[in-house]
Design an enzyme around this catalytic site. Structure first.
Site, PDB file in Angstrom:
ATOM      1  CG  ASN A  39      -2.085  36.392  40.715  1.00 16.09           C
ATOM      2  OD1 ASN A  39      -1.668  37.294  40.003  1.00 16.09           O
ATOM      3  ND2 ASN A  39      -1.589  35.170  40.682  1.00 16.09           N
ATOM      4  CD  GLU A  41       0.839  33.106  43.915  1.00 15.17           C
ATOM      5  OE1 GLU A  41       2.045  32.877  44.162  1.00 15.17           O
ATOM      6  OE2 GLU A  41       0.225  32.579  42.966  1.00 15.17           O
ATOM      7  CB  CYS A  50      -8.332  35.215  42.407  1.00 15.99           C
ATOM      8  SG  CYS A  50      -8.094  33.441  42.550  1.00 15.99           S
ATOM      9  CD  GLU A  52     -10.295  36.056  38.229  1.00 17.88           C
ATOM     10  OE1 GLU A  52      -9.387  36.097  39.085  1.00 17.88           O
ATOM     11  OE2 GLU A  52     -10.367  35.168  37.370  1.00 17.88           O
ATOM     12  CB  CYS A  83     -10.424  29.715  40.190  1.00 16.16           C
ATOM     13  SG  CYS A  83     -10.897  30.927  41.428  1.00 16.16           S
ATOM     14  CB  CYS A  86     -12.789  34.057  40.379  1.00 14.35           C
ATOM     15  SG  CYS A  86     -11.491  34.555  41.536  1.00 14.35           S
TER      16      CYS A  86
HETATM   17  N1  THU Z   1      -5.598  32.893  39.866  1.00 13.92           N
HETATM   18  C1  THU Z   1      -6.276  34.068  39.687  1.00 13.92           C
HETATM   19  O1  THU Z   1      -5.828  35.136  40.123  1.00 13.92           O
HETATM   20  N2  THU Z   1      -7.460  34.022  39.034  1.00 13.92           N
HETATM   21  C2  THU Z   1      -7.994  32.895  38.491  1.00 13.92           C
HETATM   22  O2  THU Z   1      -9.130  32.935  38.046  1.00 13.92           O
HETATM   23  C3  THU Z   1      -7.199  31.662  38.419  1.00 13.92           C
HETATM   24  C4  THU Z   1      -6.086  31.598  39.416  1.00 13.92           C
HETATM   25  C5  THU Z   1      -4.316  32.929  40.581  1.00 13.92           C
HETATM   26  C6  THU Z   1      -4.378  32.342  41.972  1.00 13.92           C
HETATM   27  C7  THU Z   1      -2.938  31.963  42.203  1.00 13.92           C
HETATM   28  O3  THU Z   1      -2.259  33.130  42.698  1.00 13.92           O
HETATM   29  C8  THU Z   1      -2.419  31.648  40.815  1.00 13.92           C
HETATM   30  O4  THU Z   1      -3.341  32.187  39.896  1.00 13.92           O
HETATM   31  C9  THU Z   1      -2.256  30.149  40.550  1.00 13.92           C
HETATM   32  O5  THU Z   1      -3.429  29.469  40.846  1.00 13.92           O
END
Ligand code: THU
Length: 130
Positions: A39, A41, A50, A52, A83, A86
């Site tokens: 991920n 941010e 994310c 994925e 999520c 994803c």
């Molecule tokens: N996140 C992912 O990278 N993949 C997921 O399937 C769940 C959430 C990340 C997004 C964000 O940067 C952090 O986790 C908190 O939500």
């Protein structure tokens, strides 16, 4: 190296200063190649991506298109659940029977098929694709 180990390694590179929640993802394609993502941010929160999404982007950029196996890992109490967005992203390139292994840093794992994670999916087939 297992797919989970690959996901755990790329997770170390995650840029997650706002949530503090680092995620790593690895997808194996039908060619046997493994693509990684973490991920990323952003100070403008909605612009974050994310793990994925990163792995999928790497696969597509390399010219590969079909996912046959997925692994995702985070330092979560339970194996990390991809999520909703994803699940849909993965479903674009993964058949309903593809197994997604979710893991956490404590060694717990949970395997679920794409069609368990996203039942009744709207996928490329609905538009005449694949
Ligand atoms: N996140 C992912 O990278 N993949 C997921 O399937 C769940 C959430 C990340 C997004 C964000 O940067 C952090 O986790 C908190 O939500």
């Amino acid at each position: 190296m297992s797919l989970i180990e690959a996901a755990a390694k790329v997770r170390e590179n995650a840029h997650a200063p706002y949530s503090g929640f680092k995620v790593g993802a690895a997808v194996r394609s039908s060619s046997g190649a493994v693509y990684l993502g973490c991920n990323v941010e952003n100070a403008a929160y909605p612009e974050g991506t994310c793990a994925e999404a990163g792995a999928i982007a790497a696969m597509i950029a390399a010219g590969d298109t079909r996912i046959v196996e997925v692994a995702v890992i985070a330092d979560s109490p339970d194996p990390v659940a991809p999520c909703g967005g994803c699940r849909q992203r993965l479903r674009e390139f993964a058949s309903p029977d593809v197994v997604v292994t979710m893991a956490n840093k404590r060694g717990a794992t949970l395997e679920m098929r794409m069609d368990e994670l996203l039942p009744g999916a709207f996928g490329p087939e609905q538009l005449g694709g694949h």
